[in-house]
Design a protein around this motif. Structure first.
Motif, PDB file in Angstrom:
ATOM      1  N   GLN A 236     -11.300  17.332  -1.779  1.00 44.71           N
ATOM      2  CA  GLN A 236     -10.322  16.673  -2.639  1.00 44.71           C
ATOM      3  C   GLN A 236     -10.697  16.785  -4.112  1.00 44.71           C
ATOM      4  O   GLN A 236      -9.826  16.978  -4.964  1.00 44.71           O
ATOM      5  CB  GLN A 236     -10.183  15.200  -2.254  1.00 44.71           C
ATOM      6  CG  GLN A 236      -9.138  14.466  -3.087  1.00 44.71           C
ATOM      7  CD  GLN A 236      -8.959  13.019  -2.648  1.00 44.71           C
ATOM      8  OE1 GLN A 236      -9.675  12.540  -1.773  1.00 44.71           O
ATOM      9  NE2 GLN A 236      -8.006  12.330  -3.225  1.00 44.71           N
TER      10      GLN A 236
ATOM     11  N   GLU B 192       0.836  -1.184   0.000  1.00 46.68           N
ATOM     12  CA  GLU B 192       0.000   0.000   0.000  1.00 46.68           C
ATOM     13  C   GLU B 192       0.874   1.239   0.000  1.00 46.68           C
ATOM     14  O   GLU B 192       1.889   1.298   0.679  1.00 46.68           O
ATOM     15  CB  GLU B 192      -0.896   0.015   1.249  1.00 46.68           C
ATOM     16  CG  GLU B 192      -1.901  -1.128   1.269  1.00 46.68           C
ATOM     17  CD  GLU B 192      -2.725  -1.119   2.537  1.00 46.68           C
ATOM     18  OE1 GLU B 192      -2.520  -0.214   3.356  1.00 46.68           O
ATOM     19  OE2 GLU B 192      -3.557  -2.017   2.696  1.00 46.68           O
ATOM     20  N   PRO B 193       0.481   2.284  -0.745  1.00 48.65           N
ATOM     21  CA  PRO B 193       1.278   3.504  -0.831  1.00 48.65           C
ATOM     22  C   PRO B 193       1.144   4.357   0.415  1.00 48.65           C
ATOM     23  O   PRO B 193       0.550   5.425   0.419  1.00 48.65           O
ATOM     24  CB  PRO B 193       0.667   4.208  -2.048  1.00 48.65           C
ATOM     25  CG  PRO B 193      -0.748   3.750  -2.082  1.00 48.65           C
ATOM     26  CD  PRO B 193      -0.720   2.332  -1.595  1.00 48.65           C
TER      27      PRO B 193
ATOM     28  N   ALA C 166       1.834   8.197   0.845  1.00 50.34           N
ATOM     29  CA  ALA C 166       0.922   9.218   0.356  1.00 50.34           C
ATOM     30  C   ALA C 166       0.210   9.935   1.485  1.00 50.34           C
ATOM     31  O   ALA C 166      -0.388  10.961   1.302  1.00 50.34           O
ATOM     32  CB  ALA C 166      -0.107   8.596  -0.597  1.00 50.34           C
TER      33      ALA C 166
ATOM     34  N   ARG D  73       1.735  10.576  -8.193  1.00 46.84           N
ATOM     35  CA  ARG D  73       1.770   9.144  -8.510  1.00 46.84           C
ATOM     36  C   ARG D  73       0.938   8.835  -9.757  1.00 46.84           C
ATOM     37  O   ARG D  73       1.353   8.063 -10.616  1.00 46.84           O
ATOM     38  CB  ARG D  73       1.233   8.334  -7.319  1.00 46.84           C
ATOM     39  CG  ARG D  73       1.361   6.826  -7.467  1.00 46.84           C
ATOM     40  CD  ARG D  73       0.686   6.116  -6.306  1.00 46.84           C
ATOM     41  NE  ARG D  73       1.244   6.508  -5.038  1.00 46.84           N
ATOM     42  CZ  ARG D  73       2.349   5.985  -4.513  1.00 46.84           C
ATOM     43  NH1 ARG D  73       3.009   5.065  -5.169  1.00 46.84           N
ATOM     44  NH2 ARG D  73       2.788   6.383  -3.341  1.00 46.84           N
ATOM     45  N   GLU D  74      -0.234   9.466  -9.861  1.00 43.68           N
ATOM     46  CA  GLU D  74      -1.166   9.121 -10.943  1.00 43.68           C
ATOM     47  C   GLU D  74      -0.916   9.886 -12.232  1.00 43.68           C
ATOM     48  O   GLU D  74      -1.174   9.363 -13.317  1.00 43.68           O
ATOM     49  CB  GLU D  74      -2.604   9.384 -10.466  1.00 43.68           C
ATOM     50  CG  GLU D  74      -3.035   8.473  -9.324  1.00 43.68           C
ATOM     51  CD  GLU D  74      -4.417   8.820  -8.792  1.00 43.68           C
ATOM     52  OE1 GLU D  74      -5.005   9.837  -9.252  1.00 43.68           O
ATOM     53  OE2 GLU D  74      -4.917   8.091  -7.923  1.00 43.68           O
TER      54      GLU D  74
ATOM     55  N   MET E 127      -8.225  18.234  -6.961  1.00 47.07           N
ATOM     56  CA  MET E 127      -7.806  17.431  -8.104  1.00 47.07           C
ATOM     57  C   MET E 127      -8.234  18.066  -9.423  1.00 47.07           C
ATOM     58  O   MET E 127      -7.500  18.008 -10.416  1.00 47.07           O
ATOM     59  CB  MET E 127      -8.376  16.010  -7.990  1.00 47.07           C
ATOM     60  CG  MET E 127      -7.747  15.183  -6.873  1.00 47.07           C
ATOM     61  SD  MET E 127      -5.964  14.932  -7.145  1.00 47.07           S
ATOM     62  CE  MET E 127      -5.541  13.935  -5.698  1.00 47.07           C
TER      63      MET E 127
ATOM     64  N   TYR F 129       4.174  10.834 -12.584  1.00 46.68           N
ATOM     65  CA  TYR F 129       5.236   9.872 -12.297  1.00 46.68           C
ATOM     66  C   TYR F 129       6.099   9.571 -13.519  1.00 46.68           C
ATOM     67  O   TYR F 129       7.330   9.639 -13.464  1.00 46.68           O
ATOM     68  CB  TYR F 129       4.634   8.580 -11.737  1.00 46.68           C
ATOM     69  CG  TYR F 129       5.672   7.601 -11.257  1.00 46.68           C
ATOM     70  CD1 TYR F 129       6.133   7.641  -9.951  1.00 46.68           C
ATOM     71  CD2 TYR F 129       6.209   6.637 -12.112  1.00 46.68           C
ATOM     72  CE1 TYR F 129       7.092   6.753  -9.505  1.00 46.68           C
ATOM     73  CE2 TYR F 129       7.167   5.753 -11.685  1.00 46.68           C
ATOM     74  CZ  TYR F 129       7.599   5.821 -10.377  1.00 46.68           C
ATOM     75  OH  TYR F 129       8.570   4.939  -9.946  1.00 46.68           O
TER      76      TYR F 129
ATOM     77  N   ILE G  98       8.402   9.136  -5.239  1.00 46.63           N
ATOM     78  CA  ILE G  98       7.311   9.604  -4.391  1.00 46.63           C
ATOM     79  C   ILE G  98       7.852  10.041  -3.035  1.00 46.63           C
ATOM     80  O   ILE G  98       7.457  11.072  -2.489  1.00 46.63           O
ATOM     81  CB  ILE G  98       6.237   8.514  -4.217  1.00 46.63           C
ATOM     82  CG1 ILE G  98       5.703   8.071  -5.579  1.00 46.63           C
ATOM     83  CG2 ILE G  98       5.106   9.019  -3.332  1.00 46.63           C
ATOM     84  CD1 ILE G  98       5.050   9.164  -6.394  1.00 46.63           C
TER      85      ILE G  98
ATOM     86  N   GLN H  90      -0.679  11.811  -4.264  1.00 56.60           N
ATOM     87  CA  GLN H  90      -1.557  10.985  -5.099  1.00 56.60           C
ATOM     88  C   GLN H  90      -1.538  11.487  -6.539  1.00 56.60           C
ATOM     89  O   GLN H  90      -1.460  10.706  -7.488  1.00 56.60           O
ATOM     90  CB  GLN H  90      -2.984  11.018  -4.553  1.00 56.60           C
ATOM     91  CG  GLN H  90      -3.966  10.195  -5.390  1.00 56.60           C
ATOM     92  CD  GLN H  90      -5.386  10.280  -4.852  1.00 56.60           C
ATOM     93  OE1 GLN H  90      -5.607  10.531  -3.669  1.00 56.60           O
ATOM     94  NE2 GLN H  90      -6.358  10.088  -5.730  1.00 56.60           N
TER      95      GLN H  90
ATOM     96  N   ASN I 219      -1.204  14.489   1.094  1.00 61.38           N
ATOM     97  CA  ASN I 219      -1.694  13.231   0.518  1.00 61.38           C
ATOM     98  C   ASN I 219      -2.217  13.453  -0.895  1.00 61.38           C
ATOM     99  O   ASN I 219      -1.916  12.673  -1.816  1.00 61.38           O
ATOM    100  CB  ASN I 219      -2.802  12.668   1.409  1.00 61.38           C
ATOM    101  CG  ASN I 219      -3.421  11.405   0.831  1.00 61.38           C
ATOM    102  OD1 ASN I 219      -2.725  10.586   0.246  1.00 61.38           O
ATOM    103  ND2 ASN I 219      -4.717  11.250   1.000  1.00 61.38           N
ATOM    104  N   TRP I 220      -2.983  14.525  -1.110  1.00 59.80           N
ATOM    105  CA  TRP I 220      -3.542  14.802  -2.433  1.00 59.80           C
ATOM    106  C   TRP I 220      -2.441  15.073  -3.448  1.00 59.80           C
ATOM    107  O   TRP I 220      -2.505  14.590  -4.580  1.00 59.80           O
ATOM    108  CB  TRP I 220      -4.481  16.004  -2.363  1.00 59.80           C
ATOM    109  CG  TRP I 220      -5.684  15.798  -1.501  1.00 59.80           C
ATOM    110  CD1 TRP I 220      -6.182  14.609  -1.047  1.00 59.80           C
ATOM    111  CD2 TRP I 220      -6.529  16.811  -0.961  1.00 59.80           C
ATOM    112  NE1 TRP I 220      -7.285  14.817  -0.262  1.00 59.80           N
ATOM    113  CE2 TRP I 220      -7.534  16.158  -0.188  1.00 59.80           C
ATOM    114  CE3 TRP I 220      -6.547  18.202  -1.042  1.00 59.80           C
ATOM    115  CZ2 TRP I 220      -8.531  16.873   0.483  1.00 59.80           C
ATOM    116  CZ3 TRP I 220      -7.542  18.910  -0.373  1.00 59.80           C
ATOM    117  CH2 TRP I 220      -8.523  18.243   0.374  1.00 59.80           C
TER     118      TRP I 220
END
Length: 205
Positions: free
Chosen positions: A105, A15-16, A19, A160-161, A109, A164, A31, A157, A153-154
């Motif tokens: 969030q 699990e990440p 984050a 990462r998405e 985003m 990256y 990360i 994330q 965290n946001w």
């Protein structure tokens, strides 16, 4: 039975956790370094804009000595140079200040995706960090400390998405050091994109 337990343990380890923005075990160097660089960026911006407020890596969920790494210092330094150019844009600052400190969030985003809608460059990475800094600074000044880890965290994330692969192509966060000769042009482009983003945000919120 032992094999089953071992499999469950390995699955949990994947699990990440990094984050979450705290002192977690992070599953990837890019990360992990991104979290440290983000905290360094936020600390330096707060120190510049609000010198009386003392903020440490621990306050942002990090480790006491993580900002002492020379590479981290240099990456943060170069990102701040780009940010200084962006800060001269008064309209940009006014629009950033309109984003609510307790934004959800999905709003964060949406704005983040808008920043990178037509490409990725270091100026736009700084725009993302600058948005995070503004939200974290508000969380500190309004004593909503629970929002700090949410924002970190946001950002992680999103990295990462969405960022990256690009970061890998740049050779990691050190890529900003090699590309610093272009930082003025990149910063101007990022400023224009961010202004457009927040005009859109203001019209649609």
């Amino acid at each position: 039975m032992a094999d089953s337990r071992e499999e469950e343990k390995h699955e949990g380890d994947q699990e990440p956790q990094g984050a979450a923005g705290g002192e977690d075990v992070v599953d990837d160097a890019i990360i992990e370094q991104g979290a440290v660089v983000l905290r360094g960026y936020v600390i330096q911006r707060i120190h510049s804009s609000d010198p009386d407020r003392q903020v440490s890596s621990e306050d942002l969920g990090g480790l006491p000595d993580e900002q002492q790494d020379p590479q981290i210092k240099e990456v943060v330094k170069q990102l701040l140079k780009i940010a200084d150019e962006m800060n001269r844009n008064a309209e940009l600052q006014r629009l950033i200040n309109q984003v609510p400190g307790n934004c959800a969030q999905d709003i964060f985003m949406k704005v983040a995706r808008s920043i990178f809608v037509d490409g990725i460059n270091w100026g736009r990475v700084v725009a993302l960090f600058h948005l995070a800094y503004k939200l974290i600074h508000r969380a500190l000044t309004t004593n909503h400390l629970e929002n700090i880890r949410l924002v970190i965290n946001w950002v992680l994330q999103f990295i990462r998405e969405q960022l990256y692969s690009w970061l890998v192509q740049q050779g990691g966060w050190q890529g900003v050091i090699r590309g610093i000769s272009q930082w003025r042009t990149v910063a101007v482009v990022a400023s224009l994109v961010l202004v457009a983003t927040f005009v859109y945000y203001r019209k649609t919120r």
